[in-house]
Design a protein around this motif. Sequence first.
Motif, PDB file in Angstrom:
ATOM      1  N   GLU A  63       0.257   1.686  -1.496  1.00  0.00           N
ATOM      2  CA  GLU A  63      -0.022   1.379  -0.099  1.00  0.00           C
ATOM      3  C   GLU A  63      -0.672   0.002   0.048  1.00  0.00           C
ATOM      4  OE1 GLU A  63      -1.946   3.701   3.703  1.00  0.00           O
ATOM      5  OE2 GLU A  63      -3.045   3.777   1.824  1.00  0.00           O
ATOM      6  N   THR A  64      -1.743  -0.264  -0.705  1.00  0.00           N
ATOM      7  CA  THR A  64      -2.412  -1.567  -0.636  1.00  0.00           C
ATOM      8  C   THR A  64      -1.483  -2.670  -1.114  1.00  0.00           C
ATOM      9  OG1 THR A  64      -4.568  -0.537  -0.986  1.00  0.00           O
ATOM     10  CG2 THR A  64      -4.401  -2.893  -1.416  1.00  0.00           C
ATOM     11  N   ALA A  65      -0.722  -2.404  -2.176  1.00  0.00           N
ATOM     12  CA  ALA A  65       0.235  -3.395  -2.673  1.00  0.00           C
ATOM     13  C   ALA A  65       1.296  -3.700  -1.622  1.00  0.00           C
ATOM     14  CB  ALA A  65       0.893  -2.889  -3.953  1.00  0.00           C
ATOM     15  N   PHE A  66       1.704  -2.688  -0.877  1.00  0.00           N
ATOM     16  CA  PHE A  66       2.690  -2.898   0.187  1.00  0.00           C
ATOM     17  C   PHE A  66       2.165  -3.911   1.198  1.00  0.00           C
ATOM     18  CE2 PHE A  66       4.295  -1.977   4.432  1.00  0.00           C
ATOM     19  CZ  PHE A  66       5.665  -1.942   4.230  1.00  0.00           C
ATOM     20  N   PHE A  67       0.916  -3.766   1.649  1.00  0.00           N
ATOM     21  CA  PHE A  67       0.350  -4.712   2.612  1.00  0.00           C
ATOM     22  C   PHE A  67       0.345  -6.131   2.037  1.00  0.00           C
ATOM     23  CE2 PHE A  67      -2.079  -0.883   4.207  1.00  0.00           C
ATOM     24  CZ  PHE A  67      -1.304  -0.746   5.353  1.00  0.00           C
ATOM     25  N   ARG A  68      -0.059  -6.230   0.782  1.00  0.00           N
ATOM     26  CA  ARG A  68      -0.162  -7.552   0.144  1.00  0.00           C
ATOM     27  C   ARG A  68       1.188  -8.250   0.108  1.00  0.00           C
ATOM     28  NH1 ARG A  68       0.683 -11.627  -1.756  1.00  0.00           N
ATOM     29  NH2 ARG A  68      -0.334 -12.774  -3.454  1.00  0.00           N
ATOM     30  N   PHE A  69       2.253  -7.564  -0.306  1.00  0.00           N
ATOM     31  CA  PHE A  69       3.561  -8.204  -0.475  1.00  0.00           C
ATOM     32  C   PHE A  69       4.351  -8.252   0.825  1.00  0.00           C
ATOM     33  CE2 PHE A  69       2.308  -7.323  -4.776  1.00  0.00           C
ATOM     34  CZ  PHE A  69       2.814  -8.404  -5.481  1.00  0.00           C
ATOM     35  N   TYR A  70       4.114  -7.307   1.710  1.00  0.00           N
ATOM     36  CA  TYR A  70       4.808  -7.341   2.998  1.00  0.00           C
ATOM     37  C   TYR A  70       4.368  -8.562   3.801  1.00  0.00           C
ATOM     38  CZ  TYR A  70       6.989  -5.545   7.266  1.00  0.00           C
ATOM     39  OH  TYR A  70       7.773  -5.383   8.385  1.00  0.00           O
ATOM     40  N   ASN A  71       3.085  -8.912   3.700  1.00  0.00           N
ATOM     41  CA  ASN A  71       2.579 -10.087   4.403  1.00  0.00           C
ATOM     42  C   ASN A  71       2.836 -11.386   3.636  1.00  0.00           C
ATOM     43  OD1 ASN A  71       0.926  -9.324   6.958  1.00  0.00           O
ATOM     44  ND2 ASN A  71       0.293  -7.801   5.461  1.00  0.00           N
ATOM     45  N   GLY A  72       3.113 -11.275   2.330  1.00  0.00           N
ATOM     46  CA  GLY A  72       3.256 -12.482   1.523  1.00  0.00           C
ATOM     47  C   GLY A  72       4.682 -12.866   1.181  1.00  0.00           C
ATOM     48  N   GLU A  73       5.644 -11.962   1.348  1.00  0.00           N
ATOM     49  CA  GLU A  73       7.031 -12.228   0.988  1.00  0.00           C
ATOM     50  C   GLU A  73       7.870 -12.504   2.235  1.00  0.00           C
ATOM     51  OE1 GLU A  73       8.429 -12.109  -2.263  1.00  0.00           O
ATOM     52  OE2 GLU A  73       6.330 -12.047  -2.935  1.00  0.00           O
ATOM     53  N   GLU A  74       8.852 -13.408   2.080  1.00  0.00           N
ATOM     54  CA  GLU A  74       9.746 -13.705   3.199  1.00  0.00           C
ATOM     55  C   GLU A  74      10.717 -12.555   3.452  1.00  0.00           C
ATOM     56  OE1 GLU A  74      11.741 -17.411   2.907  1.00  0.00           O
ATOM     57  OE2 GLU A  74       9.892 -18.589   2.679  1.00  0.00           O
ATOM     58  N   ASP A  75      11.241 -11.960   2.383  1.00  0.00           N
ATOM     59  CA  ASP A  75      12.196 -10.854   2.518  1.00  0.00           C
ATOM     60  C   ASP A  75      11.436  -9.532   2.612  1.00  0.00           C
ATOM     61  OD1 ASP A  75      14.294  -9.116   2.504  1.00  0.00           O
ATOM     62  OD2 ASP A  75      15.196  -9.841   0.635  1.00  0.00           O
ATOM     63  N   LYS A  76      11.007  -9.193   3.808  1.00  0.00           N
ATOM     64  CA  LYS A  76      10.203  -7.991   4.017  1.00  0.00           C
ATOM     65  C   LYS A  76      11.027  -6.719   3.799  1.00  0.00           C
ATOM     66  CE  LYS A  76       7.198 -10.348   7.336  1.00  0.00           C
ATOM     67  NZ  LYS A  76       6.134 -10.599   6.346  1.00  0.00           N
ATOM     68  N   GLN A  77      12.331  -6.772   4.103  1.00  0.00           N
ATOM     69  CA  GLN A  77      13.173  -5.593   3.931  1.00  0.00           C
ATOM     70  C   GLN A  77      13.249  -5.167   2.464  1.00  0.00           C
ATOM     71  OE1 GLN A  77      14.783  -3.585   6.231  1.00  0.00           O
ATOM     72  NE2 GLN A  77      13.510  -4.704   7.680  1.00  0.00           N
TER      73      GLN A  77
END
Length: 488
Positions: A63-77
């Motif tokens: 869950e925490t990792a999801f927030f980190r990479f969802y906000n940091g990566e261009e390809d959110k999908q």
Amino acid sequence: MNPLKKLFKQTAIYGLATVLPRMMSFLLLPLYTGVLATTGYGEVSIIFAWFAIFNVLLAYGMETAFFRFYNGEEDKQTVVSTTLLSILFSTLLFVVIAFLSLQKIASLIDIPVEYIRYAILILALDAFVIIPFAWLRANEKPMRYAVVKILNVAINLGLNIFFLLTLPGIVKDNPDSVFRHIYRADFEISYIFISNLIASGITFLMMLRLYVRIQYTFDFGLWKRIMHYGWPVLLAGMAFTVNEVSNRILLDELLPEEIARGEVGKYAACLKLALFMALFATAFRMGIEPFFFSHAKSENPQKTYAQITNYFVILGSLILLTVVVFADVLKVLFVRDESYWGAMDIVPIVILASFCLGIYHNLSVWYKITDRTKYGAYISSIGAALTLIINFIFIPTIGYMAAAIGTLVAYGSMMCLSYYFGKKHYPIPYNMRKIYFYGGLSVLFSALSFYVFDRNLIVGSLLLLVFLALIYKLEGDTLKTIFIKRGD
């Protein structure tokens, strides 16, 4: 909109999603303590302690990792798809292994097999919705999040009331009723888990939309980076869970068999009165975690983070004193059976422990923002070690007081360690004078009310009024700006 104003607005909604449902579930406390003896409630508490441990294992920091990479990566999908598939595969693997090991698990933790079956299915359904709920939070959809969470607990609460109160009455008054086919005597604990299972199943169906809409791709390189970020979060989560629930398991193991589960029942029931602080801290964390990441690159985020912690301490100090002052009122409302009241002395200790944990969550921004999550694992592991040491040494002599003291020592130590390391790696200008003043005064007034004046409601209320007056005098204008005045 002012970032603090936006934060508190979202925190209020997440608070509704967390506090209101759990306040409704709080009604289960008088229900359970009314239909179950202390030993029966102790058994239920031990099972839910194991629930907490496996919930963390099945989430493994995703869950925490999801927030980190969802906000940091261009390809959110791709982030959504990769994390979703990871949780899906690991959960299905858990279900297969768990069902193949039913008898061994039941024997190891001394829990009947039928309860283990329910637990496996509930754990799996709850794991399946980890990423969908995280997606709602990351996309700032707190209302939908709140509706689903509230419905989950409302269904659970309604089914518990039906199975434990309504159904026995119907069958007793109408022995030939169709309901006789679903009623079984001495089946209360199973009914509790059946209610939970149905609620979790309905929640999964409501969150199924993300599974259907997503275009499935699995980026192995991304997954490796997510896991690298998430494993310290898993370790930290496990350490937190040890702090939260291991005391119930150890009380059951270290106390004499003839009294163990009864003592666990008393401890778990009175521990619920600390839920008010835990709910506040959890709601606040639900709001600030995505906020931390989304504002990390804004101008001077440290100043905003410091202000957030100041207000958390002010509101938390108020909650601490309020619950301690009205502890005897709350016990009559929620723990109606006097046989449970012997553990009331733990209440101020465990509320203060929850307060320290909430402060720790605010202070933890530094290692999440700087990708030093291993520090969170180290700090929480130290807390878990302190909990276990204190419990093992002192439970045999002072029982559940050791459990309460161990929790306070653990969370207090974690709070201090996080502040110490945070100053070195990501300095934040906390107003320590203000934090010490409100926190210290609340603890002092709480100790006077509960221990010195023996829970005298008049004296406690006067101390609470003095504390409220000080908050209004010193913080009134600022709080009005955040909560009342409109503005961008």
